[in-house]
Design a protein around this motif. Structure first.
Motif, PDB file in Angstrom:
ATOM      1  N   GLU A 133      -1.633   1.089   6.898  1.00  0.00           N
ATOM      2  CA  GLU A 133      -0.123   1.526   7.876  1.00  0.00           C
ATOM      3  C   GLU A 133       0.991  -0.059   7.455  1.00  0.00           C
ATOM      4  OE1 GLU A 133       0.628   2.106  12.167  1.00  0.00           O
ATOM      5  OE2 GLU A 133      -0.894   3.753  11.942  1.00  0.00           O
ATOM      6  N   GLU A 134       0.213  -1.118   7.555  1.00  0.00           N
ATOM      7  CA  GLU A 134       1.389  -1.736   6.585  1.00  0.00           C
ATOM      8  C   GLU A 134       0.825  -2.105   5.140  1.00  0.00           C
ATOM      9  OE1 GLU A 134       0.281  -7.091   6.852  1.00  0.00           O
ATOM     10  OE2 GLU A 134      -0.094  -5.654   8.220  1.00  0.00           O
ATOM     11  N   ALA A 135       0.150  -1.481   4.383  1.00  0.00           N
ATOM     12  CA  ALA A 135       0.712  -1.894   3.062  1.00  0.00           C
ATOM     13  C   ALA A 135       1.080  -0.558   2.447  1.00  0.00           C
ATOM     14  CB  ALA A 135      -1.099  -1.521   2.470  1.00  0.00           C
ATOM     15  N   ALA A 136       1.632   0.632   3.594  1.00  0.00           N
ATOM     16  CA  ALA A 136       2.516   1.183   2.989  1.00  0.00           C
ATOM     17  C   ALA A 136       3.710   0.957   3.589  1.00  0.00           C
ATOM     18  CB  ALA A 136       2.142   2.315   3.667  1.00  0.00           C
ATOM     19  N   ALA A 137       3.662  -0.078   4.927  1.00  0.00           N
ATOM     20  CA  ALA A 137       5.259   0.211   4.911  1.00  0.00           C
ATOM     21  C   ALA A 137       5.647  -0.929   4.027  1.00  0.00           C
ATOM     22  CB  ALA A 137       5.438  -0.754   6.250  1.00  0.00           C
ATOM     23  N   LEU A 138       4.996  -2.363   3.034  1.00  0.00           N
ATOM     24  CA  LEU A 138       5.544  -2.906   2.528  1.00  0.00           C
ATOM     25  C   LEU A 138       5.887  -2.353   1.143  1.00  0.00           C
ATOM     26  CD1 LEU A 138       2.605  -6.498   3.697  1.00  0.00           C
ATOM     27  CD2 LEU A 138       5.063  -6.264   4.060  1.00  0.00           C
ATOM     28  N   MET A 139       4.593  -1.406   0.529  1.00  0.00           N
ATOM     29  CA  MET A 139       5.239  -1.296  -0.275  1.00  0.00           C
ATOM     30  C   MET A 139       6.481  -0.390  -0.695  1.00  0.00           C
ATOM     31  SD  MET A 139       4.468  -0.661  -3.956  1.00  0.00           S
ATOM     32  CE  MET A 139       2.177  -0.744  -4.101  1.00  0.00           C
ATOM     33  N   ARG A 140       6.928   0.651   0.588  1.00  0.00           N
ATOM     34  CA  ARG A 140       7.891   1.166   0.018  1.00  0.00           C
ATOM     35  C   ARG A 140       9.104  -0.582   0.762  1.00  0.00           C
ATOM     36  NH1 ARG A 140       6.720   3.738   4.594  1.00  0.00           N
ATOM     37  NH2 ARG A 140       6.449   6.080   3.753  1.00  0.00           N
TER      38      ARG A 140
END
Length: 171
Positions: A133-140
């Protein structure tokens, strides 16, 4: 991406800013999904590829080599997409990336997020730690930060072009 006009021939079509902004929003969602899946599916080899890409980007930053910086940034996103394990997602991203290039090509410098590769390093860290979830949020956030920078640059470019056109009209 190529339009053919009767009696004029083929040319690379011009992309209106509104279309580019929409594509960035789509890209942010797709790349967030890619980062989430990458965090779940990553291998040590994947992590090594990403780390090497960022090390190469660091060296390009130190040299001030903008072309190489851009190349490594693109490679970083391609590697994350491939790590997702979803060929459908990779193909969708290729289509979006290809269209965005049309718009970015208009400008001499690109609207990037934070200087250097700080954001990419944060994404890598989240992927390494399997924090999907953190990876997704950071990439977004990273992709949308690029959109914001490009929007600012596009507005500056439009204002500068408008002033030049007005000055030429007074001559």
């Amino acid at each position: 991406m190529i339009e053919i006009t009767k009696n004029k021939g083929p040319f690379v079509r011009d992309m209106p800013p509104e279309e580019a902004w929409e594509l960035y929003d789509i890209r942010a969602c797709l790349e967030a999904l890619a980062a989430e899946l990458a965090a779940k599916n990553r291998t040590e080899n994947d992590l090594n590829l990403l780390a090497q890409c960022l090390e190469n980007m660091d060296r390009a930053i130190d040299r001030g080599d903008e072309a190489a910086i851009f190349e490594y940034a693109v490679n970083f996103h391609r590697i994350v997409a491939a790590m997702s394990g979803s060929q459908n997602l990779v193909e969708m991203l290729k289509g979006v990336w290809g269209q965005i290039v049309l718009f970015r090509r208009k400008f001499s410098r690109l609207g990037l997020g934070e200087p250097g590769n700080i954001e990419e390093k944060r994404v890598l860290s989240a992927i390494r730690d399997r924090k999907a979830e953190e990876a997704a949020a950071l990439m977004r956030a990273h992709v949308l930060g690029g959109k914001e920078g490009l929007m600012r640059h596009a507005q500056e470019h439009a204002a500068t072009s408008g002033r030049k056109a007005a000055a030429n009209g007074r001559k």
